[in-house]
Motif scaffolding. Structure first.
Motif, PDB file in Angstrom:
ATOM      1  N   ILE A 145       6.002   9.849   1.181  1.00  0.00           N
ATOM      2  CA  ILE A 145       5.332   8.606   0.818  1.00  0.00           C
ATOM      3  C   ILE A 145       5.554   7.600   1.933  1.00  0.00           C
ATOM      4  N   GLU A 146       4.500   6.904   2.302  1.00  0.00           N
ATOM      5  CA  GLU A 146       4.590   5.772   3.222  1.00  0.00           C
ATOM      6  C   GLU A 146       4.239   4.516   2.442  1.00  0.00           C
ATOM      7  N   THR A 192       9.253   5.124   4.878  1.00  0.00           N
ATOM      8  CA  THR A 192       8.720   6.482   4.822  1.00  0.00           C
ATOM      9  C   THR A 192       9.789   7.379   4.204  1.00  0.00           C
ATOM     10  N   THR A 193       9.428   8.115   3.163  1.00  0.00           N
ATOM     11  CA  THR A 193      10.386   9.008   2.518  1.00  0.00           C
ATOM     12  C   THR A 193      10.411  10.349   3.245  1.00  0.00           C
ATOM     13  N   ALA A 194      11.363  11.168   2.862  1.00  0.00           N
ATOM     14  CA  ALA A 194      11.389  12.552   3.333  1.00  0.00           C
ATOM     15  C   ALA A 194      10.255  13.303   2.632  1.00  0.00           C
ATOM     16  N   ARG A 253       0.867  -1.180   0.000  1.00  0.00           N
ATOM     17  CA  ARG A 253       0.000   0.000   0.000  1.00  0.00           C
ATOM     18  C   ARG A 253       0.898   1.223   0.000  1.00  0.00           C
ATOM     19  N   VAL A 254       0.626   2.163  -0.882  1.00  0.00           N
ATOM     20  CA  VAL A 254       1.414   3.387  -0.998  1.00  0.00           C
ATOM     21  C   VAL A 254       0.501   4.560  -0.666  1.00  0.00           C
ATOM     22  N   GLU A 255       0.909   5.380   0.305  1.00  0.00           N
ATOM     23  CA  GLU A 255       0.082   6.517   0.717  1.00  0.00           C
ATOM     24  C   GLU A 255       0.909   7.787   0.800  1.00  0.00           C
ATOM     25  N   PRO A 256       0.457   8.866   0.148  1.00  0.00           N
ATOM     26  CA  PRO A 256       1.105  10.165   0.340  1.00  0.00           C
ATOM     27  C   PRO A 256       0.637  10.764   1.668  1.00  0.00           C
ATOM     28  N   VAL A 257       1.559  11.391   2.379  1.00  0.00           N
ATOM     29  CA  VAL A 257       1.239  11.983   3.685  1.00  0.00           C
ATOM     30  C   VAL A 257       1.807  13.395   3.723  1.00  0.00           C
TER      31      VAL A 257
END
Length: 68
Positions: free
Chosen positions: A19-20, A33-35, A5-9
């Motif tokens: 992105i998580e 989790t990206t920067a 599952r890819v979620e923008p936060v």
């Protein structure tokens, strides 16, 4: 059933998006989790898809048999 599952936060301090990535898809906490470097959620999602596609289509060169 999805595997990831890819979620923008949105980062409230910067207004940018991270992105998580959840694995398995129903995990409670993200595996990665990206920067927060993206200007929009759509840009974050599109870049993630591009990165995954590039990696899947360009696997690393195979190691010579004598180095395995």
């Amino acid at each position: 059933m999805p595997l990831i599952r890819v979620e923008p936060v949105e980062d409230r301090l910067t207004g940018r998006y991270a992105i998580e990535i959840y694995y398995p898809a129903d995990a409670e906490r993200p595996l990665v989790t990206t920067a927060p470097r993206y200007k929009s959620a759509a840009a974050a999602e599109q870049d993630t898809i591009a990165i995954l596609s590039a990696a899947a289509n360009n696997p690393p060169p195979e190691e010579p048999a004598n180095r395995r």
